[in-house]
Scaffold this active site. Structure first.
Site, PDB file in Angstrom:
ATOM      1  N   HIS A   7       0.758  -0.950   0.156  1.00 29.21           N
ATOM      2  CA  HIS A   7      -0.140   0.007   0.084  1.00 29.21           C
ATOM      3  C   HIS A   7       1.322   1.149  -0.035  1.00 29.21           C
ATOM      4  O   HIS A   7       0.739   1.700   0.863  1.00 29.21           O
ATOM      5  CB  HIS A   7      -0.797  -0.019   0.961  1.00 29.21           C
ATOM      6  CG  HIS A   7      -1.914  -1.298   1.124  1.00 29.21           C
ATOM      7  ND1 HIS A   7      -2.557  -1.529   1.410  1.00 29.21           N
ATOM      8  CD2 HIS A   7      -2.242  -1.664   0.045  1.00 29.21           C
ATOM      9  CE1 HIS A   7      -3.864  -1.925   1.528  1.00 29.21           C
ATOM     10  NE2 HIS A   7      -3.760  -2.486   0.259  1.00 29.21           N
ATOM     11  N   CYS A  47       4.321 -12.465   2.481  1.00 26.99           N
ATOM     12  CA  CYS A  47       5.430 -11.679   4.318  1.00 26.99           C
ATOM     13  C   CYS A  47       5.093 -13.127   4.837  1.00 26.99           C
ATOM     14  O   CYS A  47       4.652 -13.458   5.068  1.00 26.99           O
ATOM     15  CB  CYS A  47       4.669 -10.278   4.462  1.00 26.99           C
ATOM     16  SG  CYS A  47       5.129 -10.345   5.974  1.00 26.99           S
ATOM     17  N   GLU A  51      -5.176  -8.690   2.971  1.00 24.67           N
ATOM     18  CA  GLU A  51      -4.664 -10.182   4.145  1.00 24.67           C
ATOM     19  C   GLU A  51      -5.300 -10.942   5.097  1.00 24.67           C
ATOM     20  O   GLU A  51      -5.906 -11.869   5.016  1.00 24.67           O
ATOM     21  CB  GLU A  51      -3.835  -9.178   4.537  1.00 24.67           C
ATOM     22  CG  GLU A  51      -2.963 -10.117   6.222  1.00 24.67           C
ATOM     23  CD  GLU A  51      -1.738  -9.088   7.216  1.00 24.67           C
ATOM     24  OE1 GLU A  51      -2.181  -9.893   7.921  1.00 24.67           O
ATOM     25  OE2 GLU A  51      -1.526  -8.450   6.500  1.00 24.67           O
ATOM     26  N   SER A  70      -3.024   2.336   3.433  1.00 24.35           N
ATOM     27  CA  SER A  70      -1.583   2.062   4.187  1.00 24.35           C
ATOM     28  C   SER A  70      -3.059   1.222   5.973  1.00 24.35           C
ATOM     29  O   SER A  70      -3.124   2.348   6.763  1.00 24.35           O
ATOM     30  CB  SER A  70      -0.398   2.441   4.305  1.00 24.35           C
ATOM     31  OG  SER A  70      -0.068   2.122   5.089  1.00 24.35           O
ATOM     32  N   ASN A 128      -1.518  -0.563   8.321  1.00 23.80           N
ATOM     33  CA  ASN A 128      -0.549  -0.615   9.586  1.00 23.80           C
ATOM     34  C   ASN A 128      -0.286   1.338   9.228  1.00 23.80           C
ATOM     35  O   ASN A 128       0.037   2.025  10.958  1.00 23.80           O
ATOM     36  CB  ASN A 128       1.085  -0.483   9.708  1.00 23.80           C
ATOM     37  CG  ASN A 128       1.875  -0.393   8.092  1.00 23.80           C
ATOM     38  OD1 ASN A 128       2.652   0.599   8.596  1.00 23.80           O
ATOM     39  ND2 ASN A 128       1.737  -0.814   6.458  1.00 23.80           N
ATOM     40  N   SER A 161       5.142   0.169   4.341  1.00 17.09           N
ATOM     41  CA  SER A 161       5.556   0.797   2.484  1.00 17.09           C
ATOM     42  C   SER A 161       5.679   2.130   2.013  1.00 17.09           C
ATOM     43  O   SER A 161       5.892   1.694   1.254  1.00 17.09           O
ATOM     44  CB  SER A 161       3.998   0.400   2.713  1.00 17.09           C
ATOM     45  OG  SER A 161       3.415   0.981   3.132  1.00 17.09           O
TER      46      SER A 161
END
Length: 408
Positions: A83, A148, A178, A314, A316, A377
């Site tokens: 992302h 990942c 994910e 994104s 995170n 990212s």
């Protein structure tokens, strides 16, 4: 830990020097205080940990190597590699095409693929259903797999506890790539349900305690449970795993709450809790933990504002914003280009999903202190670009090179 061959355009001499020195000084990663960068009236406190993680660097290396080694072939990505708009744009500029958008909407029909096409699985992983679809087209789904390793570890844990007859509860955003992948892998082994936050966890716990009519579950959690899920049986023995980019503290709080609900309902002493609740603490991603803990350490310092850099979609990165905005004015930007002037910037409100234009974000005072971090990212080069832009507003961009030399 393994090092990766990431394109130089994503590197930063300043950030590389700082990270290397901090790593040498703190090999056990116990110091979460930020790095102080002084540019005259502007002080930038840079988070101890930020930027590309292991999984992202692994994905970028595989993707760019695949492009370099397969000139003339059609190369597709299932969806965004990561992302980050710059990385995805760079891949598109090299001829890579996206088969789907991040929500799973088809952009290129499956029927148009040929057996000699290359399809790269992004860092988030993919579903077993998509893997099967690729196989039916004569394409080896895992030949160019950038999933990942920490996401795969979650899948492995879900399988392990599923084999012991635990139901899996996934803490994640139901529509995130994910979480869709984790849900697919988990439900192939055991009954699985997704909870998006603590509020949904409270509702799920009410079904565990049998406080709500069981039939209500199927509408309330529609689209978030596996086929054949029986709420009267499948919540008696559970374990919690997570989308790796969620707030680590929230995942732990959710696991603790479910554990407590199970313990109270079945009147289990601590030494017997494993009979109905699986220990899954090892599924929390190290990078998510480090970056979020680094933000907590950074927030212990007095500051006027925070800037968080990363892709607007994104997960995170949005959680880093969430941590910062709980304490001080916070601006979520995707690159230095969003810093229009010392007075004006464009920034993203992830709550309302819109980009805003604000003025007066840098206080008019003799000394300004700013907290800075980025998502997993986000290339370090973009973070350096933000530092250069901010220092330039004070006519001090030349000090960035001097700072880099001093850290080297």
């Amino acid at each position: 830990m393994k090092t990766f061959n990431v394109p130089i355009i994503y590197r930063s001499p300043l950030i590389s020097a700082i990270k290397q020195q901090r790593k040498q000084d703190d090999r056990m990663k116990k110091d979460f205080t930020p790095t102080r960068l002084e540019f005259g009236p502007l002080t930038i406190l840079l988070a101890r940990h930020f930027g590309f993680c292991y999984g992202v660097e692994n994905a970028i290396e595989i993707a760019f190597r695949t492009v370099d080694e397969n000139e003339g072939k059609r190369i597709f990505l299932l969806s965004e590699m990561i992302h980050n708009p710059q990385v995805n744009s760079d891949l598109l500029s090299r001829g890579v095409q996206f088969l789907m958008d991040t929500s799973g909407k088809q952009l290129i029909p499956w029927e148009s693929l040929r057996s000699d096409d290359i399809v790269i699985i992004p860092a988030f992983g993919t579903t077993l259903e998509i893997e099967s679809r690729l196989e039916s087209l004569g394409i080896a789904p895992l030949k160019y797999n950038t999933t990942c390793p920490f996401v795969e570890r979650v899948w492995n844990k879900a399988e392990q506890i599923g084999q012991k007859s635990y139901t899996v509860i996934v803490h994640g955003k139901p529509k995130h790539e994910e979480t869709r992948a984790t849900f697919s892998h988990s439900r192939s082994h055991t009954p699985t349900v997704v909870v998006k936050d603590m509020a949904q966890t409270h509702r799920l716990a009410a079904y565990i305690r049998e406080e709500i009519p069981a039939e209500n579950f199927y509408e309330e959690f529609k689209g978030q449970y596996s086929e054949g899920f029986d709420v009267t049986r499948h919540l008696q023995r559970v374990g919690v795993v997570n989308q790796t980019t969620m707030l680590a503290s929230e995942t732990q709080a959710i696991a603790d709450y479910v554990r407590q609900a199970i313990q109270e309902h079945y009147q289990l002493p601590d030494e017997r809790i494993a009979e109905r609740f699986a220990d899954t603490r090892d599924t929390l991603c190290y990078a998510t933990n480090d970056n979020q803990t680094a933000v907590t350490g950074m927030l212990n310092e007095p500051a006027d504002l925070a800037i968080v850099v990363g892709g607007y979609n994104s997960s995170n990165t949005s959680h880093l914003v969430e941590l910062c905005e709980a304490q001080l004015p916070t601006f979520f930007i995707s690159s230095e280009e969003k810093l229009i002037s010392q007075n004006e910037l464009l920034h993203y409100d992830f709550h309302r999903h819109e980009e805003l234009r604000s003025t007066g974000y840098l206080p008019s005072k003799e000394k300004v202190t700013l907290l800075l971090t980025s998502g997993a990212s986000c290339p370090d080069a973009i973070v350096e670009g933000v530092i250069r832009k901010l220092a330039g507003f004070y006519g001090l961009e030349h000090l960035v090179d001097e700072t880099a030399a001093a850290w080297s």
